[in-house]
Design a protein around this motif. Structure first.
Motif, PDB file in Angstrom:
ATOM      1  N   PHE A 106       1.944   4.927   5.342  1.00 35.15           N
ATOM      2  CA  PHE A 106       2.027   3.682   4.571  1.00 35.15           C
ATOM      3  C   PHE A 106       1.174   3.869   3.338  1.00 35.15           C
ATOM      4  CE2 PHE A 106       1.722   1.925   9.072  1.00 35.15           C
ATOM      5  CZ  PHE A 106       3.090   1.832   9.250  1.00 35.15           C
ATOM      6  N   ILE A 107       1.728   3.603   2.169  1.00 34.59           N
ATOM      7  CA  ILE A 107       0.881   3.612   0.981  1.00 34.59           C
ATOM      8  C   ILE A 107       0.372   2.184   0.788  1.00 34.59           C
ATOM      9  CG2 ILE A 107       0.804   3.961  -1.514  1.00 34.59           C
ATOM     10  CD1 ILE A 107       2.738   6.256  -1.169  1.00 34.59           C
ATOM     11  N   SER A 108      -0.925   2.025   0.956  1.00 32.69           N
ATOM     12  CA  SER A 108      -1.469   0.661   0.979  1.00 32.69           C
ATOM     13  C   SER A 108      -2.962   0.681   0.699  1.00 32.69           C
ATOM     14  CB  SER A 108      -1.238   0.078   2.383  1.00 32.69           C
ATOM     15  OG  SER A 108      -1.983  -1.107   2.559  1.00 32.69           O
ATOM     16  N   LEU A 113      -4.873  -2.677   5.786  1.00 34.89           N
ATOM     17  CA  LEU A 113      -4.246  -2.090   6.976  1.00 34.89           C
ATOM     18  C   LEU A 113      -4.842  -2.679   8.247  1.00 34.89           C
ATOM     19  CD1 LEU A 113      -4.213   1.722   6.060  1.00 34.89           C
ATOM     20  CD2 LEU A 113      -2.231   0.192   6.177  1.00 34.89           C
TER      21      LEU A 113
HETATM   22  C1  HXC Z   1       0.882  -1.586   5.948  1.00 33.79           C
HETATM   23  C2  HXC Z   1       2.307  -1.635   7.773  1.00 33.79           C
HETATM   24  C3  HXC Z   1       3.411  -1.289   6.924  1.00 33.79           C
HETATM   25  C4  HXC Z   1       3.139  -1.103   5.523  1.00 33.79           C
HETATM   26  C5  HXC Z   1       4.141  -1.485   8.956  1.00 33.79           C
HETATM   27  N1  HXC Z   1       2.802  -1.730   9.012  1.00 33.79           N
HETATM   28  N2  HXC Z   1       4.527  -1.223   7.702  1.00 33.79           N
HETATM   29  N3  HXC Z   1       1.056  -1.770   7.290  1.00 33.79           N
HETATM   30  N4  HXC Z   1       1.869  -1.251   5.082  1.00 33.79           N
HETATM   31  N5  HXC Z   1       4.111  -0.791   4.666  1.00 33.79           N
HETATM   32  C6  HXC Z   1       2.018  -2.048  10.199  1.00 33.79           C
HETATM   33  C7  HXC Z   1       2.708  -3.062  11.090  1.00 33.79           C
HETATM   34  O1  HXC Z   1       2.445  -4.369  10.657  1.00 33.79           O
HETATM   35  C8  HXC Z   1       2.068  -2.763  12.457  1.00 33.79           C
HETATM   36  O2  HXC Z   1       0.779  -3.302  12.550  1.00 33.79           O
HETATM   37  C9  HXC Z   1       1.883  -1.275  12.421  1.00 33.79           C
HETATM   38  O3  HXC Z   1       1.896  -0.888  11.032  1.00 33.79           O
HETATM   39  C10 HXC Z   1       3.003  -0.530  13.132  1.00 33.79           C
HETATM   40  O4  HXC Z   1       4.224  -0.968  12.565  1.00 33.79           O
HETATM   41  P1  HXC Z   1       5.632  -0.582  13.179  1.00 33.79           P
HETATM   42  O5  HXC Z   1       6.692  -1.140  12.305  1.00 33.79           O
HETATM   43  O6  HXC Z   1       5.669  -0.936  14.635  1.00 33.79           O
HETATM   44  O7  HXC Z   1       5.577   0.980  13.078  1.00 33.79           O
HETATM   45  P2  HXC Z   1       6.592   2.027  13.629  1.00 33.79           P
HETATM   46  O8  HXC Z   1       7.981   1.516  13.423  1.00 33.79           O
HETATM   47  O9  HXC Z   1       6.196   2.437  14.998  1.00 33.79           O
HETATM   48  O10 HXC Z   1       6.337   3.275  12.652  1.00 33.79           O
HETATM   49  C11 HXC Z   1       6.104   3.114  11.284  1.00 33.79           C
HETATM   50  C12 HXC Z   1       6.414   4.416  10.561  1.00 33.79           C
HETATM   51  C13 HXC Z   1       7.907   4.488  10.463  1.00 33.79           C
HETATM   52  C14 HXC Z   1       5.784   5.545  11.314  1.00 33.79           C
HETATM   53  C15 HXC Z   1       5.824   4.518   9.203  1.00 33.79           C
HETATM   54  O11 HXC Z   1       8.306   3.611   9.470  1.00 33.79           O
HETATM   55  C16 HXC Z   1       8.442   5.835  10.211  1.00 33.79           C
HETATM   56  O12 HXC Z   1       8.628   6.616  11.155  1.00 33.79           O
HETATM   57  N6  HXC Z   1       8.760   6.159   8.941  1.00 33.79           N
HETATM   58  C17 HXC Z   1       9.526   7.313   8.548  1.00 33.79           C
HETATM   59  C18 HXC Z   1       8.707   8.486   8.377  1.00 33.79           C
HETATM   60  C19 HXC Z   1       7.874   8.474   7.139  1.00 33.79           C
HETATM   61  O13 HXC Z   1       7.317   7.478   6.719  1.00 33.79           O
HETATM   62  N7  HXC Z   1       7.777   9.650   6.554  1.00 33.79           N
HETATM   63  C20 HXC Z   1       7.073   9.808   5.357  1.00 33.79           C
HETATM   64  C21 HXC Z   1       6.019  10.759   5.489  1.00 33.79           C
HETATM   65  S1  HXC Z   1       5.592  11.335   3.894  1.00 33.79           S
HETATM   66  P3  HXC Z   1       0.465  -4.725  13.285  1.00 33.79           P
HETATM   67  O14 HXC Z   1      -1.011  -4.876  13.211  1.00 33.79           O
HETATM   68  O15 HXC Z   1       1.202  -5.766  12.503  1.00 33.79           O
HETATM   69  O16 HXC Z   1       0.975  -4.590  14.696  1.00 33.79           O
HETATM   70  C22 HXC Z   1       4.041  11.826   3.969  1.00 33.79           C
HETATM   71  C23 HXC Z   1       3.518  12.500   2.710  1.00 33.79           C
HETATM   72  C24 HXC Z   1       3.019  11.553   1.708  1.00 33.79           C
HETATM   73  O17 HXC Z   1       3.388  11.678   4.940  1.00 33.79           O
HETATM   74  C25 HXC Z   1       3.817  11.474   0.438  1.00 33.79           C
HETATM   75  C26 HXC Z   1       3.227  10.550  -0.564  1.00 33.79           C
HETATM   76  C27 HXC Z   1       4.183  10.182  -1.696  1.00 33.79           C
END
Ligand code: HXC
Length: 268
Positions: A106-108, A113
């Protein structure tokens, strides 16, 4: 661009069975496609079986070489990882390479968070990589087979960077594990390396990860000396080299592929 293809001989990965976590989409899929073109068979693992099945079908029909086995698995659950790996070994006989590519981010602003958000990224990136590495590593040690790990990290694993603190924390852990096990498990003929990619746009994660208010800070033209983002094939070329026997003496290394971004002070 013509220079992108044909870096390695078409049989460079012949006979290798390569497991890629997060192999259904993005960079995992692009690396997998090139591995197939070079003669490997793939196992692609992630939580979404439907996505994996579509990717398997697509890659098999595009490449017409090798096979793609989709296996569902939540990497955070060690029992699921072990079951997935066992089923891959059962179907293919042996696994030769594991690419720890799956990630979440998450970028935040960090203060926004929740504890669960922080934990979610750490669990997917660090715990997931540990689960996969321990499962494959113990299997290879027990069966006395050589094995190769390729871990996908990022440059902020060592520079640090704002707004990606859970990811930076977890990737630093993955990098430390890569180097540590490269030392400890070399005696079992297990080899560990990492790639630290800079920006390589993907269909899903790229736009999802860059919320409008922060987009300017991540503008490639401002950050990257080469003034462009990476091509997936450029990353696939490096990955194919590192999982092939051409790199047999490379162990415990992290290779950055980012157009010079991190040396330019990105993340500071
Ligand atoms: C802050 C957030 C959020 C956001 C969710 N949460 N989205 N917090 N900013 N944008 C919070 C939720 O409110 C919750 O907390 C907790 O995170 C878990 O949320 P879930 O939706 O249940 O998460 P889940 O579906 O299990 O997994 C999230 C995820 C998923 C892992 C990010 O979206 C995913 O698999 N994404 C695809 C893979 C990915 O992102 N790949 C990119 C990697 S790139 P609470 O407290 O409310 O329960 C990389 C390199 C960096 O790593 C590159 C930089 C440009």
């Amino acid at each position: 661009m013509s220079y992108l293809n044909g870096m390695l001989k078409p049989d460079a990965l012949e006979g290798k069975n390569i497991l890629i976590t997060g192999g259904g989409t993005g960079l995992g899929k692009s690396m997998g496609k090139y591995f197939l073109e070079l003669g490997a068979n793939l196992i692609i693992a992630s939580r979404k079986l439907e996505v994996l099945r579509m990717t398997a079908k697509e890659l098999e029909s595009e490449v017409k070489r090798g096979s793609v086995l989709p296996l569902a698995c939540d990497l955070r659950e060690v029992d699921q990882v072990e079951a997935m790996f066992e089923s891959a070994v059962e179907k293919l006989g042996h696994i030769d390479v594991v690419v720890n590519n799956a990630a979440g981010n998450f970028i935040s602003p960090t203060e926004r968070l929740s504890a669960n958000a922080f934990q979610t990224v750490i669990d997917i990136v660090l715990k997931g990589t540990v689960n996969m590495t321990m499962t494959a590593g113990k299997h290879w040690i027990e069966t006395r087979q050589p094995g190769t790990f390729l871990n996908i990290v990022t440059t902020y694993a060592w520079t640090g960077s704002g707004y990606v603190v859970p990811s930076a924390t977890a990737k630093a852990g993955v990098l430390a594990m890569t180097r540590s096990l490269a030392v400890e498990w070399a005696k079992y003929r297990l080899r560990f390396n990492a790639i630290a990619p800079g920006p390589f746009p993907t269909e899903g994660a790229w736009s999802r990860l860059l919320p409008g208010e922060l987009a300017d800070e991540f503008d490639p033209a401002k950050r990257i000396p080469l003034k462009r983002v990476g091509e997936h094939q450029e990353l696939a070329n490096l990955a194919a080299y590192l999982v092939s026997d051409f790199s047999a003496y490379v162990n415990g290394e992290v290779i950055t592929i980012d157009g010079g971004e991190w040396l330019n002070g990105a993340g500071q």
